[in-house]
Design a protein around this motif. Structure first.
Motif, mmCIF file in Angstrom:
data_model
loop_
_atom_site.group_PDB
_atom_site.id
_atom_site.type_symbol
_atom_site.label_atom_id
_atom_site.label_comp_id
_atom_site.label_asym_id
_atom_site.label_seq_id
_atom_site.Cartn_x
_atom_site.Cartn_y
_atom_site.Cartn_z
ATOM 1 N N SER A 86 7.264 -7.971 -6.388
ATOM 2 C CA SER A 86 6.599 -9.230 -6.741
ATOM 3 C C SER A 86 7.522 -10.423 -6.615
ATOM 4 N N LEU A 325 -3.774 -9.501 -1.070
ATOM 5 C CA LEU A 325 -3.877 -8.537 -2.169
ATOM 6 C C LEU A 325 -4.239 -7.153 -1.646
ATOM 7 N N CYS A 326 -5.198 -7.106 -0.721
ATOM 8 C CA CYS A 326 -5.646 -5.820 -0.187
ATOM 9 C C CYS A 326 -4.659 -5.236 0.813
ATOM 10 N N TYR A 328 -1.271 -5.714 1.174
ATOM 11 C CA TYR A 328 -0.060 -5.185 0.538
ATOM 12 C C TYR A 328 -0.397 -4.122 -0.502
ATOM 13 N N GLY A 329 -1.596 -4.242 -1.107
ATOM 14 C CA GLY A 329 -2.019 -3.176 -2.002
ATOM 15 C C GLY A 329 -2.152 -1.856 -1.280
ATOM 16 N N THR A 400 -11.623 1.208 0.590
ATOM 17 C CA THR A 400 -10.932 1.323 -0.697
ATOM 18 C C THR A 400 -11.853 1.879 -1.777
ATOM 19 N N SER A 422 -7.573 -4.629 7.593
ATOM 20 C CA SER A 422 -6.802 -5.666 6.911
ATOM 21 C C SER A 422 -5.882 -6.389 7.883
ATOM 22 N N GLY A 456 -1.481 -13.401 -4.009
ATOM 23 C CA GLY A 456 -2.180 -12.125 -3.944
ATOM 24 C C GLY A 456 -1.223 -10.970 -3.749
ATOM 25 N N ALA A 457 -0.233 -11.161 -2.881
ATOM 26 C CA ALA A 457 0.765 -10.114 -2.655
ATOM 27 C C ALA A 457 1.601 -9.870 -3.904
ATOM 28 N N SER A 460 -0.262 -7.579 -6.150
ATOM 29 C CA SER A 460 -0.562 -6.246 -5.610
ATOM 30 C C SER A 460 0.316 -5.122 -6.167
ATOM 31 N N ALA A 464 -1.099 -1.529 -7.264
ATOM 32 C CA ALA A 464 -0.866 -0.371 -6.404
ATOM 33 C C ALA A 464 0.347 0.460 -6.807
ATOM 34 N N LEU A 480 -9.520 -3.639 -5.729
ATOM 35 C CA LEU A 480 -9.356 -4.078 -4.342
ATOM 36 C C LEU A 480 -10.704 -4.143 -3.626
#
Length: 531
Positions: A86, A325-326, A328-329, A400, A422, A456-457, A460, A464, A480
Motif C-alpha cells: 500500500s 482495485l480489481c 492489483y487485487g 471474481t 482487467s 484503489g491499488a 487492494s 487480497a 471486487l
C-alpha cells in the motif's frame, strides 16, 4: 522601453512574430502526424517508452512476491505485510500529481527522465533495507517515482497518427505484460534460492538502461506547439517525416492561439511591473510565494472540473479507481491464494518457499494479460472505447464472483480471465483518458486519474492479502465483483467517444472537433510552473 524590449526578447520567437501566421496554408500537429503516418521514428520511440512501461510493470509485479517474502523473514503481521504494498501506491498517488505538472510545464522528456532516475535510486536502496521501517519508507519513495509513468504514455500518444492511435497504444501497453511475465519468471528462478533482496535489486536494473538511452528521446510536438515553440515543433516533424520517408502537408505548422495569448498576457503583465517599479513587491508578493503551489494546483484542476469535462472527469475517476482495485487485487490474489497451498509457505530459515506448481500457476496467470491486450486492440478502433470498456468490467465481475462459487478448483482459470479483461480495460483507459483532455492538461489529467487508480491499488492489499491471511477470501472476491459492476455502469454514462478523433490542443475534447469546447485559461507563467 529597454526593459520592455528585454521582456519581449524572452518570448518564443514564433509567438513574437505572429504576424506571419496569415501567410500561406497551415496545418496542425495532428494533420502532420496523420500525413507522415507510423514509421521507423515512432517505432524507436515505441520501443523506448515500452521498455519504460515494462520496467514499471516489473516493480509493480514485484509487490506480489515482496510482501510474503518479508513476512517470512521478519515475521510481520498480515496488516504490516499489506502496508509494504500500500505504501508504494500511496507514493505513486502523490507522485502522479507532481510528475504530471512537471511534464506539462517542462516537457515530456524532462518528466520522463526525472521519474526514471527517482524510481531507480530508491528501488536499489530498498534492496539494502536493514529493517521493516526503512523498507516501508524507501518503497514509498520508490512509489513516488512510479507515479510518473503516465508521462511516457502522453509522450508516445502525441507522436502517433490518430488512425492508428488505439492499436499503437495497446502495443505500448503490451510491454507492461512483458514486464509482468519477466518478473514472474525472475521470481520463479531466484526468489527461493537467492531471497527477496536480490530480486528487488535486479528488478531495478531496467530503469538504469532507460537513463543511459535518454539522450535519444524526442520531445512531444503537441507540447512544443502548446508552449509557443512552433519552430521547434516544425523541425521535429521534419525529422519524423525524413525518418519515415513521408512528406509533410503543404504549408507550415500553425501556432497555438492559446500559447500566443498567454505569452502576450505574460509580457504585458511584466511590462506593467517594470513601469510600476517596485510597488506591490512586499506583503502580497510573499503571500503569492507561500500559496503559489496551491494556486497552481487549483488552476490545473479548474479545466478538468468545468464545462463539458466535469462529467467525464468524475466518471473516469471512479472507473480508474475500480479498475486498479480489481487489477492489483487479482494480481495479489494470484500469489496469496497459492502461497497457502500445499508445498508453499515459510521455511524454517525464514525464506518464502513456493512450490513448482504454484510458481507455474502464478506465471500462467500473468500471461493472461497478453490475450486481454490483443482483444482490446482488435475491438478498440472498430467498436470505440466506451462499450468494450463496460463489457470488460462486467466480465471481471463475473470472474471474481465465480471464485466464490468454486473456490480452489477453478482459481487459475478464473484469475486468468479476470486479469485478461482487467488488463484490456487498462489498455482502453490509457488510450481514452488522454484523448479527452487537451494538450495543456493532458499529462496532468492522466496523472490525476492515475493517482485515483493508486488509491484503489492502495486499498487492494487489505482485500487480497489481509483478508486472505485472516481466512476470509470470499469477502475480498465479492467486494471486487460489486465494484466492477459499479464501474460498468459508469462506463455506460461516459459522454464522449474519442475513437478516430484528432487530439485537442487548445480546447476541451469534443466528439466533433478539436475547435469546439471550452477554452483553457492562459498558461501559467514560468514561475508558477516551478514545483
Amino acid at each position: 522601453m529597454a526593459d520592455q524590449q528585454r521582456l519581449l526578447d524572452g518570448m518564443p520567437q514564433d509567438v513574437e512574430q505572429g504576424g506571419d501566421a496569415d501567410e500561406g496554408p497551415t496545418y496542425t500537429v495532428g494533420e502532420a502526424l496523420d500525413c507522415i503516418g507510423f514509421g521507423r521514428f515512432q517505432g524507436m520511440v515505441l520501443f523506448y517508452c515500452g521498455c519504460a512501461w515494462a520496467a514499471d510493470a516489473v516493480e509493480m509485479m514485484l509487490l506480489s512476491f515482496l510482501g510474503p517474502a518479508v513476512r517470512c523473514e521478519w515475521g510481520i503481521s498480515p496488516s504490516a505485510e499489506s502496508l509494504i504494498t500500500s505504501i508504494v501506491f500511496c507514493g505513486t498517488m502523490l507522485g502522479a500529481y507532481g510528475w504530471g505538472v512537471l511534464g506539462d510545464a517542462k516537457g515530456r522528456r524532462v518528466g520522463f527522465a526525472a521519474t526514471a532516475a527517482f524510481t531507480f535510486a530508491f528501488g536499489i536502496l530498498s534492496a539494502a533495507s536493514p529493517n521493516y521501517l526503512s523498507l516501508v519508507v524507501l518503497r514509498g519513495l520508490m512509489g513516488v517515482g512510479l507515479g510518473g509513468a503516465p508521462v511516457a504514455f502522453a509522450l508516445f500518444l502525441e507522436l502517433v497518427p490518430s488512425s492508428k492511435r488505439g492499436v499503437l497504444m495497446v502495443a505500448l501497453q503490451s510491454f507492461w505484460t512483458v514486464g509482468s511475465m519477466l518478473e514472474a519468471a525472475l521470481a520463479w528462478a531466484i526468489l527461493t534460492d537467492w531471497g527477496w533482496r536480490w530480486l528487488v535489486a535486479i528488478s531495478s536494473l531496467p530503469l538504469l538502461a532507460l537513463l543511459l538511452l535518454y539522450p535519444f528521446l524526442p520531445e512531444s510536438p503537441y507540447w512544443l506547439v502548446a508552449s509557443g515553440r512552433t519552430a521547434d515543433a516544425q523541425a521535429l516533424l521534419q525529422r519524423i517525416a525524413h525518418a519515415n520517408g513521408r512528406p509533410l502537408p503543404p504549408g507550415r505548422l500553425a501556432p497555438s492561439a492559446a500559447a500566443a495569448a498567454a505569452a502576450k498576457a505574460q509580457a504585458d503583465s511584466k511590462a506593467l511591473e517594470v513601469e510600476g517599479g517596485t510597488q506591490g513587491s512586499t506583503g502580497t508578493g510573499k503571500g503569492m510565494k507561500i500559496w503559489g503551489p496551491l494556486s497552481q494546483l487549483a488552476t490545473a484542476f479548474r479545466p478538468l472540473l468545468s464545462g463539458d469535462l466535469r462529467r467525464t472527469t468524475l466518471l473516469l475517476l471512479l472507473i480508474w479507481f475500480v479498475n486498479a482495485l480489481c487489477y492489483y487485487g487479482l494480481v495479489l490474489l494470484t500469489t496469496s491464494l497459492h502461497s497457502h497451498g500445499g508445498g508453499s509457505g515459510c521455511s524454517t530459515g525464514g525464506r518464502l518457499v513456493l512450490s513448482s506448481a504454484d510458481l507455474r500457476d502464478i506465471f500462467v496467470a500473468s500471461t493472461a494479460e497478453l490475450p486481454g491486450l490483443l482483444l482490446a486492440a482488435a475491438v478498440m478502433d472498430g467498436l470505440g472505447r466506451k462499450w468494450p470498456l463496460a463489457a470488460s468490467q462486467l466480465v471481471i465481475a463475473a470472474a471474481t464472483g465465480s471464485l466464490l462459487l468454486a473456490p480452489g478448483r477453478w482459481d487459475t482459470a478464473l484469475l486468468f480471465i479476470g486479469r485478461a479483461c482487467s488488463m484490456g480495460s487498462y489498455a482502453i483507459l490509457y488510450v481514452y483518458t488522454p484523448e479527452v483532455f487537451p494538450t495543456r492538461v493532458r499529462t496532468f489529467g492522466l496523472g490525476v486519474n492515475n493517482a485515483m487508480s493508486r488509491i484503489g491499488a492502495l486499498v487492494s492489499p487489505f482485500l487480497a492479502v489481509d483478508l486472505v491471511e485472516r481466512g476470509s477470501p470470499g469477502i475480498a472476491e465479492g467486494t471486487l465483483a460489486l465494484a466492477c459492476l459499479a464501474a460498468a455502469v459508469a462506463c455506460a454514462f461516459l459522454p464522449l467517444e474519442t475513437s478516430g478523433k484528432e487530439l485537442a490542443v487548445d480546447g476541451a475534447a469534443n466528439e466533433n472537433s478539436q475547435e469546439d469546447g471550452e477554452m483553457l485559461p492562459p498558461a501559467p507563467s514560468e514561475s508558477e510552473h516551478r514545483l
